[in-house]
Design an enzyme around this catalytic site. Structure first.
Site, short mmCIF file in Angstrom:
data_model
loop_
_atom_site.label_atom_id
_atom_site.label_comp_id
_atom_site.label_asym_id
_atom_site.label_seq_id
_atom_site.Cartn_x
_atom_site.Cartn_y
_atom_site.Cartn_z
N LYS A 1 0.84 -1.21 0.00
CA LYS A 1 0.00 0.00 0.00
C LYS A 1 0.86 1.25 0.00
O LYS A 1 0.50 2.27 -0.58
CB LYS A 1 -0.95 0.01 1.20
CG LYS A 1 -2.07 -1.00 1.04
CD LYS A 1 -3.27 -0.66 1.90
CE LYS A 1 -4.44 -1.57 1.55
NZ LYS A 1 -5.55 -1.49 2.50
N LYS B 1 -3.30 -11.04 -6.80
CA LYS B 1 -4.61 -11.46 -6.26
C LYS B 1 -5.72 -10.60 -6.87
O LYS B 1 -5.47 -9.45 -7.27
CB LYS B 1 -4.61 -11.40 -4.73
CG LYS B 1 -4.84 -10.05 -4.15
CD LYS B 1 -5.10 -10.08 -2.65
CE LYS B 1 -5.29 -8.62 -2.23
NZ LYS B 1 -5.47 -8.36 -0.86
N LYS C 1 -10.23 -5.17 -6.09
CA LYS C 1 -11.02 -4.09 -6.69
C LYS C 1 -10.14 -2.89 -7.05
O LYS C 1 -10.57 -2.00 -7.77
CB LYS C 1 -12.17 -3.68 -5.78
CG LYS C 1 -11.78 -3.40 -4.35
CD LYS C 1 -12.93 -3.63 -3.37
CE LYS C 1 -12.39 -3.79 -1.95
NZ LYS C 1 -13.29 -4.43 -1.03
#
Ligand code: TYM
Length: 334
Positions: free
Chosen positions: A117, A199, A202
């Site tokens: 992130k 993976k 969204k």
């Protein structure tokens, strides 16, 4: 409320539409586990986690209500298992602070999700993004959870939660139950349909990489048909067949069939037939969820009653643990 039943707690962030990965990796198993009498379960919309990435308030509110309706549409029973917003139960942030003061910088720096992130959100590398695993530990430990059903991308956070529980118990005497992760046998890590090394998420920039629970059904089917495979033709697991293996996981999770059964079913058949079957299985999984969701969204009063009563029931349990913790660390009783 029984003290003898094992407890389950899990959560999903309302950070956008829910993917098939969220459903197969987590939500579907919540429904299974909470259905019988073995467990007492609590399900949380992790909205405080979501603001570690800047949100547009209007969209954020919509995503939160959508997710609440989807929890129920997927089969959770809010009468039986409280469903609540994390931000409605102040004990989460109150315990998080105590846990942050018991988490080492080195531990948080090692979290792979943080590292990922941090790369994606370099312009908003805020402290919440860094301390997020301590808040997640608070979510779990407040409920004295035995089991935390999650996809396997959350296992590292679960390990940290266990370490923090043990650390606190050793320093201040037995306080927290030490929880275990529960990963589904099939579907614990659904991969992108366009890049099976990543993976399904969204936040993928390629919309064909993920299926949303609320995707129009023909669109969901098309995404399966366009999924990346390999130049071979056998429906089998193996070297260089990550795309096919991912579709097998999706098919297996939707139909309950094992990898071996799927290999037998498609022996001698090509990828075209296989993809058609996967697309159909996905469509039949999504259809009842979408119908129930549409009904629920017509009844906002009911949804409100669900999250209000959920927060009340969750607060009662969470406050008990919090009071114990505050006493043990030496805060003067108010
Ligand atoms: P989140 O919102 O990213 O994901 C919610 C759940 O979906 C699972 N998942 C997947 N499973 C299989 N394949 C995938 N491609 C896939 N993508 C997501 C995740 O493993 C997760 O179980 N930090 C958590 C939310 C949270 C939480 C908690 C979870 C906050 N507090 C306490 C459990 C207990 C998160 O961001 O999940």
């Amino acid at each position: 409320m029984s003290d003898t039943k094992k407890r389950i707690l899990s959560g999903i962030q309302p950070s956008g539409a829910l993917t098939l990965g969220n459903y197969l990796g987590a939500l579907r198993n919540w429904v299974e586990l909470s259905r019988g009498d073995e467990y007492e379960a609590f399900f949380m919309l992790a909205d405080m986690h979501t603001i570690t990435v800047r949100q547009t308030p209007k969209d954020f509110r919509k995503n939160a209500m959508d997710l609440l309706a989807l929890f129920i549409a997927c089969g959770l029973d809010p009468e039986k298992s409280p469903i609540f917003f994390q931000s409605h139960v102040p004990a989460h942030s109150m315990l998080a602070w105590v846990l942050i003061c018991n988490t080492y910088m080195g531990e948080l720096s090692r979290m792979t999700q943080y590292k990922d992130k941090a790369k994606k959100h370099a312009s908003n590398l805020n402290a919440g993004l860094f301390t997020y695993p301590s808040l997640m530990a608070a979510d779990i430990l407040l409920y004295q959870a035995d089991l935390v059903p999650v996809g396997n991308d959350q296992n590292q956070h679960l390990e940290l939660t266990r370490d923090l529980a043990n650390r606190f118990n050793n320093a201040y005497s037995e306080t927290f139950k030490v929880p275990s992760a529960y990963n589904p046998k099939v579907g614990a890590r659904i991969m992108s349909l366009q890049d099976p090394a990543q993976k399904m998420s969204k936040s993928d920039t390629n919309e064909n990489g993920y299926i949303l629970l609320l995707d129009p059904l023909d669109r969901a089917a098309n995404k399966i048909k366009r999924a990346v495979t390999d130049s071979g033709s056998e429906v089998k697991r193996g070297e260089g067949k990550a795309g096919i293996e991912n579709l097998m996981s999706i098919y297996g999770a939707c139909t309950g069939k094992s990898f071996d059964e799927i290999e037998t079913e498609f022996e001698g058949k090509g990828y075209g037939d296989f993809k058609k079957a996967v697309a159909e299985a996905v469509v039949e999984t999504l259809r009842p969820i979408q119908e129930k969701y549409a009904d629920l969204m017509k009844n906002k009063d009911y949804l409100k009653q669900v999250y209000k009563s959920g927060a009340e029931r969750a607060t009662r349990v969470a406050n008990k643990t919090l009071a114990k913790v505050y006493r043990k660390v030496g805060f003067i009783e108010p």
